[in-house]
Structure formats: C-alpha cells, structure tokens
Design an enzyme around this catalytic site. Sequence first.
Site, PDB file in Angstrom:
ATOM      1  N   ALA A 130     -87.307 -32.097 -12.501  1.00 62.28           N
ATOM      2  CA  ALA A 130     -88.619 -31.598 -12.096  1.00 62.28           C
ATOM      3  C   ALA A 130     -88.477 -30.148 -11.657  1.00 62.28           C
ATOM      4  O   ALA A 130     -87.374 -29.697 -11.336  1.00 62.28           O
ATOM      5  CB  ALA A 130     -89.158 -32.453 -10.957  1.00 62.28           C
ATOM      6  N   GLY A 182     -85.405 -35.695 -13.109  1.00 59.13           N
ATOM      7  CA  GLY A 182     -86.473 -36.093 -14.023  1.00 59.13           C
ATOM      8  C   GLY A 182     -86.072 -35.967 -15.482  1.00 59.13           C
ATOM      9  O   GLY A 182     -86.640 -36.640 -16.343  1.00 59.13           O
ATOM     10  N   GLU A 235     -81.172 -35.741  -7.036  1.00 61.78           N
ATOM     11  CA  GLU A 235     -82.298 -35.511  -6.120  1.00 61.78           C
ATOM     12  C   GLU A 235     -81.877 -35.552  -4.650  1.00 61.78           C
ATOM     13  O   GLU A 235     -82.394 -34.796  -3.833  1.00 61.78           O
ATOM     14  CB  GLU A 235     -83.394 -36.560  -6.363  1.00 61.78           C
ATOM     15  CG  GLU A 235     -84.219 -36.317  -7.617  1.00 61.78           C
ATOM     16  CD  GLU A 235     -83.622 -36.901  -8.885  1.00 61.78           C
ATOM     17  OE1 GLU A 235     -82.412 -37.229  -8.889  1.00 61.78           O
ATOM     18  OE2 GLU A 235     -84.365 -37.029  -9.874  1.00 61.78           O
TER      19      GLU A 235
HETATM   20  C1  3H9 Z   1     -86.387 -34.117  -9.798  1.00 59.42           C
HETATM   21  O1  3H9 Z   1     -86.094 -34.075 -10.958  1.00 59.42           O
HETATM   22  C2  3H9 Z   1     -87.371 -35.122  -9.221  1.00 59.42           C
HETATM   23  C3  3H9 Z   1     -87.600 -36.255 -10.181  1.00 59.42           C
HETATM   24  O2  3H9 Z   1     -86.939 -37.401  -9.727  1.00 59.42           O
HETATM   25  C4  3H9 Z   1     -89.026 -36.547 -10.484  1.00 59.42           C
HETATM   26  C5  3H9 Z   1     -89.976 -36.560  -9.355  1.00 59.42           C
HETATM   27  C6  3H9 Z   1     -91.368 -37.071  -9.684  1.00 59.42           C
HETATM   28  N1  3H9 Z   1     -86.499 -26.361 -10.949  1.00 59.42           N
HETATM   29  O3  3H9 Z   1     -78.433 -22.903 -11.165  1.00 59.42           O
HETATM   30  P1  3H9 Z   1     -78.643 -21.806 -12.147  1.00 59.42           P
HETATM   31  C7  3H9 Z   1     -83.562 -22.263 -11.923  1.00 59.42           C
HETATM   32  S1  3H9 Z   1     -85.744 -33.028  -8.689  1.00 59.42           S
HETATM   33  C8  3H9 Z   1     -86.797 -25.054 -10.850  1.00 59.42           C
HETATM   34  O4  3H9 Z   1     -78.346 -20.422 -11.734  1.00 59.42           O
HETATM   35  P2  3H9 Z   1     -76.557 -22.898 -13.778  1.00 59.42           P
HETATM   36  C9  3H9 Z   1     -82.672 -21.627 -10.871  1.00 59.42           C
HETATM   37  O5  3H9 Z   1     -83.369 -21.451  -9.662  1.00 59.42           O
HETATM   38  C10 3H9 Z   1     -84.740 -31.937  -9.666  1.00 59.42           C
HETATM   39  N2  3H9 Z   1     -85.902 -24.076 -11.120  1.00 59.42           N
HETATM   40  O6  3H9 Z   1     -77.929 -22.121 -13.529  1.00 59.42           O
HETATM   41  C11 3H9 Z   1     -82.308 -20.331 -11.540  1.00 59.42           C
HETATM   42  O7  3H9 Z   1     -83.409 -19.445 -11.395  1.00 59.42           O
HETATM   43  P3  3H9 Z   1     -83.201 -17.868 -11.192  1.00 59.42           P
HETATM   44  C12 3H9 Z   1     -83.458 -32.549 -10.062  1.00 59.42           C
HETATM   45  C13 3H9 Z   1     -84.671 -24.452 -11.487  1.00 59.42           C
HETATM   46  O8  3H9 Z   1     -76.348 -22.840 -15.234  1.00 59.42           O
HETATM   47  C14 3H9 Z   1     -82.192 -20.714 -13.002  1.00 59.42           C
HETATM   48  O9  3H9 Z   1     -82.949 -21.917 -13.149  1.00 59.42           O
HETATM   49  N3  3H9 Z   1     -82.634 -31.563 -10.716  1.00 59.42           N
HETATM   50  C15 3H9 Z   1     -84.306 -25.795 -11.595  1.00 59.42           C
HETATM   51  O10 3H9 Z   1     -75.515 -22.411 -12.853  1.00 59.42           O
HETATM   52  C16 3H9 Z   1     -80.780 -20.965 -13.464  1.00 59.42           C
HETATM   53  O11 3H9 Z   1     -80.176 -21.916 -12.584  1.00 59.42           O
HETATM   54  C17 3H9 Z   1     -81.801 -30.777 -10.039  1.00 59.42           C
HETATM   55  O12 3H9 Z   1     -81.663 -30.880  -8.843  1.00 59.42           O
HETATM   56  C18 3H9 Z   1     -85.283 -26.776 -11.308  1.00 59.42           C
HETATM   57  N4  3H9 Z   1     -85.014 -28.100 -11.407  1.00 59.42           N
HETATM   58  O13 3H9 Z   1     -76.847 -24.402 -13.364  1.00 59.42           O
HETATM   59  C19 3H9 Z   1     -81.035 -29.785 -10.856  1.00 59.42           C
HETATM   60  N5  3H9 Z   1     -83.013 -25.864 -11.992  1.00 59.42           N
HETATM   61  O14 3H9 Z   1     -82.514 -17.422 -12.448  1.00 59.42           O
HETATM   62  C20 3H9 Z   1     -81.076 -28.423 -10.217  1.00 59.42           C
HETATM   63  C21 3H9 Z   1     -82.599 -24.596 -12.124  1.00 59.42           C
HETATM   64  O15 3H9 Z   1     -84.589 -17.359 -10.991  1.00 59.42           O
HETATM   65  N6  3H9 Z   1     -80.426 -27.408 -11.025  1.00 59.42           N
HETATM   66  N7  3H9 Z   1     -83.593 -23.737 -11.829  1.00 59.42           N
HETATM   67  O16 3H9 Z   1     -82.331 -17.745  -9.964  1.00 59.42           O
HETATM   68  C22 3H9 Z   1     -79.100 -27.281 -11.093  1.00 59.42           C
HETATM   69  O17 3H9 Z   1     -78.345 -28.040 -10.522  1.00 59.42           O
HETATM   70  C23 3H9 Z   1     -78.564 -26.117 -11.876  1.00 59.42           C
HETATM   71  O18 3H9 Z   1     -79.584 -25.162 -11.980  1.00 59.42           O
HETATM   72  C24 3H9 Z   1     -78.075 -26.480 -13.307  1.00 59.42           C
HETATM   73  C25 3H9 Z   1     -77.745 -25.180 -14.079  1.00 59.42           C
HETATM   74  C26 3H9 Z   1     -76.832 -27.353 -13.176  1.00 59.42           C
HETATM   75  C27 3H9 Z   1     -79.143 -27.206 -14.081  1.00 59.42           C
END
Ligand code: 3H9
Length: 705
Positions: free
Chosen positions: A65, A103, A126
Amino acid sequence: MSDSPVVRFEVEDGVGVITVDYPPVNALGPGVPEGIIAAVERGEADPAVRAMVLIGAGRSFIAGADIRRFGTPRPKPARRTYDVLDASAKPVVAAIHGYALGGGLENALACHYRVAVPSAKLGLPEVLIGILPGGGGTQRLPRLVGPKAAMEMIVSGRHAPAPEAKRLGILDHLVEEGEDLRGAAIAYAKRVADLRPLPRVRDRTERLAEAAADPGMFDAMRAAIARKARNQKAPYHCIACVEAAVTQPFEEGLRTERRLFEELENADEARALRYAFFAEREVAKIPGLPKDLPLPEIRSAAVVGAGTMGGGIAMSLADHGIPVKLLDASPEALAKGLGRIRDNYAVSVKRGSLAQADMDRRLPLIEPVETYEAIADCDVVIEAAFEQMPIKKEVFARLDAAMKPGALLLTNTSALDIDAIAGATKRPEMVAGAHFFAPANVMKLLEVVEGAKTAPATMAAAMKLGRAIGKISAYAGNSDGFVANRTRVPFNIEQGLMVEEGALPEQIDRVMVEFGYPMGPFAVNDMSGLDVSYQTRKRRAAADPNYRTLPITDRLVEMGRKGQKTGAGWYRYEKGDRTPHPDPEVHRIIKEVAAGMGIEQRGFTDEEILHRLLFSSVNEACKILEEGKALRASDIDVMWLNGFGFPRYRGGLMFWADGIGAREVYNRVSAWHQRYGARWAPSALLREVAESGGLLREAKSAKAR
Ligand code: 3H9
C-alpha cells in the site's frame, strides 16, 4: 475502456496481461487498485481472454500500500482488489520479480497462482510500520503455509527469498533466473487456463489443522516476543489475526483483521514507525548535490588498522562482496586482527545466522598486508588507527604519498577534526570522515563527515559506499563528536550527575528499559567498559576548564571497577554471567563522593529522570542544527534509532519530544538552566520552535532548506 495511466492491459495469445506501472516501486498509490479492478473486469468480459497475468513494470512487482496515505483521510473503496481477484471466473497468475510486499503480496495471494524469479523477495512487513496486513494477508497466508510459519513471517515482517517462498508453499513455480518472467507467466497461465475449480487460497483449510495439534502456538509466540515487543501493540494484533484465521470462518477472520488494522493505523506506534520509515529514506539525500555527479566506482577497498574497529569495517566490506586489504604495520596485530575476524564469523556460523559457505566466501576477501604500497591501487581506504591526532596525520601523509589519484580517503575518527587530518594530505578534497559505530559489522549507522574542503563527489561517493555495505549513511558536519555522539554527550553527563544527586543507577536503568531501550545506560557502560570514556573525559577536561567531569565514574575506574570485563562496574557480576546485580558498595561510593562534593542527595521521579536525560540531548540537537552541522532533525532521529538503540516505535529523539511539545521542552530546559547553569542554556532554535508552535522534527539547518 482506456488503460489507466498506472495500470495497462494487453491481450497476448489469449492471456490478459495486467501491468502495474507506478514508479519507483509500484506501491498501491492513487489509481493503482482501481486500475487493477478495471483490468480484471475487462479480462473477464473479453471472450478472447482465457486467463490473466498480474505483473509489475520496472524493478518490482508491488511494494505494498502507499504508506504516505496512511493516517490521512481517504475514501473507503467500494470494492477491494483482493476480493475482485479471487472472485475472478478466469484464473489470474501473479508474476513476481523484485519485491512483493504487504498489499503487493496480499494481491498475489488473492490470485489463483503465483510464479516468481529466484531473486524476488516476498513478505508482509506491515508490523515494521506499526500495522498489520490489512488486505487479507493474515487470513490467506496461514491457509497456504500453515499458521506457525505465517505467524513467524507476519510478526517478524521479514522478506522471504523466492526459493524459500516456494518451499513454504507461497509460490507455485520458480522461473529460471534470466528467463523472461512475462513470457514464462503467460506460458504458465495458458497451461492452467482451463483447470477448474479455480484454486482459491481462501478455500483451503488443510494447513489450518496444524493449530489443532499445537493449540499453544499462539501463546508461545506471545511469550517469545514479550521482551522485544515491549510497549507495542502491532505484533500482538498480528498474532491475534492469525489465531482468528484458525478459529473463525474466512469472512469473519477478514472482519477481525479489518477491525484490528483500524485500531492500529492512527495509533502513536504506527505514526512513529511511518515517520522513521521516511526519515531513513530522506537521510540519504544531501541537498544541492547534482544528480548526475560522476562518482568513482568502488570495486576494492583498504582498511588501515587491524584493531576491533578496523576488523569490523573490513567485515562489513567483505560481507557485501568488496575485496578489502587490511593493513597494519605490525604482523602480530594483523594476525590478531584476522583471528578476531575469523572468530566473529565462526560465532555467527555456530549461532546459525551465517552459512558456512558464506563465511568461506567472505573470509578470503580480506587480505592482510603490511605496506602502504600494497594498498595503493584500492578505490577507497578507510583509516581506523589509534584515536590520536599525530597518528592520524602520519597515516594520512603516507596515504597521500601512496594512494592512486582519485582514491577516496576516509577516516573513522569518532571525534577528531577532519580538517586537521585532511591537512596532512595534498588532496583534502578527497578526504571525509566515515564514522562507524561499534561493532562496525553490526551497527547500521554510518556518519559521513564533511570537512571544509571535502568535494561534493567525495561526500556522495562515501554516502553511496555506506549504503552499498548495508549501512544507513547520514551527513554530519565537522565538529567535536560530529552529530550522533555530540547529541549523546549531554545524556551521558546528566546520567552521571543525577547519580551524584541521588538517583541510583538501577533506577535510571529501569526507567530507560521501561521507556523501550534494550538495556539501561549504566548496564551498557559496564558492557563497553567504563575506562573507554575515561580517556575522552580527561582529554575534554584538559582542553576545556569548564568541562564537568564525572568523579563517581572516575572513582570506579580508578578502583579497577571497569565494567563487566573486571566483574564489577556500576553493578556486580557473577563469574561467567552478564546479569547486572545492584551493589551496596557502589551505593556507598556514590554517597561518599557526593558528600565530599557537598551535594545533598534527593529522590527522583521516573519522569524527571527520563526528561533530564533526553531533553538535554534535544537541546544539543537543536544547537547542532542551528550551527548547520546536521541537515535535518529527522537525520538525528535516524542516528538515535540506528546508533543508540532508541526505541523505534517512539520515532526518534525529536519525534518523541514533539509528543511532549516543544513549548514544554523549552520551559523545562529554561528552568534547568536557571537551576544548573550554563550547560542547560536553551538553544535559540528550540525557543523559536516553541514560540512558533512548530514541530521539532521538521527543523532543518539552512543548508537543507
Ligand atoms: C501495506 O501494504 C498495507 C496492506 O496490508 C494493505 C492495507 C489495506 N509507499 O526504500 P527505497 C518509496 S503497508 C509509499 O529507497 P529500495 C520510498 O519512500 C506497506 N512509498 O528503495 C522512496 O521514495 P523517495 C507494506 C514507498 O530499493 C522510494 O519509494 N510495504 C513505498 O531501497 C524508493 O524506496 C512495505 O512496508 C510504499 N509502500 O527498497 C514496503 N515503498 O525516492 C516498504 C517505497 O521519494 N518499502 N516507497 O525517497 C520498502 O521496504 C522498500 O522501499 C523496498 C525498496 C524494499 C520496496
């Protein structure tokens, strides 16, 4: 119907391919869920489509999400992708590369089949942002992999590599590495197109029976996380949801999941963890650096000094595949250093946290050498010699003479002046600080320190190197103690002074453990050795006549009570046991020293202890920002989370202080200034934020505005 700008639909060979294209990581941002639903409906309605594939464009499947939208008012969707996917009358195959998280994985679990490339990572992280999987993940994952394995994944939030996900039963098929995922997924979809009934995860119950055989598994999990999850709700709600998957029918389980999700979304814990997530991404950015700045490639490294720090740094490099030459003038020191590295790896293998094969790959990457000529060709050198200026200057003069042009010259000093060190070379533009935290191979924080002449490309390259070796690189300006330790010094001072005034070490430790630290500060001091800070205090006292020494700590050191290693420090230790026991002898010394200083002792409330320790650091953090030595208050929070074990679910020092309010902090600091004198002089920035009713966590130095 036209494609939505973020989700495409194409028909290829009877298969409808739904492509999510929402850079950078295909989060489920505005338009994405709606686009997926519209595409599934289109596929269902099109007689030429026999099956569908859900795939991500760019570097990932779907990262979850859109975290930025949590905590903000948003309309409830009329229908959710998860329900639409698993109700589809035609099979949908999720084709996963990069990350399928939160998500993202939940959408994949709502598909009928899942295929992935071996390098993909899958998880429900999450809990790490204080919530729980709210797209049916807590109900579907246990049906696929069993409640125990599901609970472990959901409560830890870890990413499972695709081969493990296949073993667990999350994936139906692993595509060969290098094989075209899209093509392979289309071929798979064609193979399963006519199979009926459609395999829906929600209908599977066989794995849930495991809980009947082991009904204690949920309470056992609660007990196992009790220490780590202290003061937190999300991990327990995750367990409750998996339990609901076992005890309730699917639809009712979904309602439980939704109810508990809504309880968490706007709670302090989730707000703090979301803030920490974005602060850790913001910290990577140094304003004003051109994006296309050419940076030197780092393919080889050298570390000067085979002591504990040097060894830890060498391990960090080797752990990430960078060959490293470990230089020490003394063959004995080299042999000892290498022995320590080997032992550290061996302990990890024994504990099961490192595979023997990984140790066998990493160890040979560390090559001991005895001369500067031997490291001349390395792309970067990190100096970790003794913390004395004449030694640092000598090392840098020799590096200047030996290293190839363009090599990055980094020093791991924790407090010495970078400009003075750079001044020993004819290329100060190539010199920066790279301040690791002990143990260097474990701690995530790396302060990258800018000297007056450090070139922007040197800063950018050092920050990038830090990230390449798994660290969180944070910018710091050149000042005594840089940023992290400098914000921590007032905490340490108040800790010592409160004991003189009558608070006992065990009371202070209890307050901080209850606050959320894994250990109290006195127990930590005993672990690191009281003699370590003794030297720094003497140096500071010699340089500054107003420097307040810590006579009780000094007395303990002088008595040989240097901490755990001598069996006694602030606490007493039984042989071979690290449990701290309060010691009446320490109580006696405290009283005696305090009386000798003419200090009348008194009792402390827990709140006074907490506030005195942390407000002193908040005030110092504001001064550092005022001086432009740190970029953003949120960077300081990242440092406290990753360098000092500050409880993550409290966001960080400045985020936590905002919870109390800048005005309240300022009033307290001012009152203590009246009472205790100059060390509590309030920072102008703190006053400004207090008076404007602003947020401390949003404070930035002029450089970052
Ligand atoms: C969820 O899914 C709830 C569900 O159960 C449904 C509910 C109804 N959203 O980390 P990076 C941005 S909760 C918004 O540097 P990497 C990040 O801020 C979610 N933005 O890259 C950054 O922006 P900026 C569950 C996001 O390659 C850019 O993308 N998921 C999100 O080192 C690049 O990110 C998570 O918790 C997001 N979900 O790592 C996963 N994700 O360039 C969270 C990333 O402006 N994300 N951004 O600074 C991560 O763990 C890492 O970003 C990931 C990539 C491993 C995916």
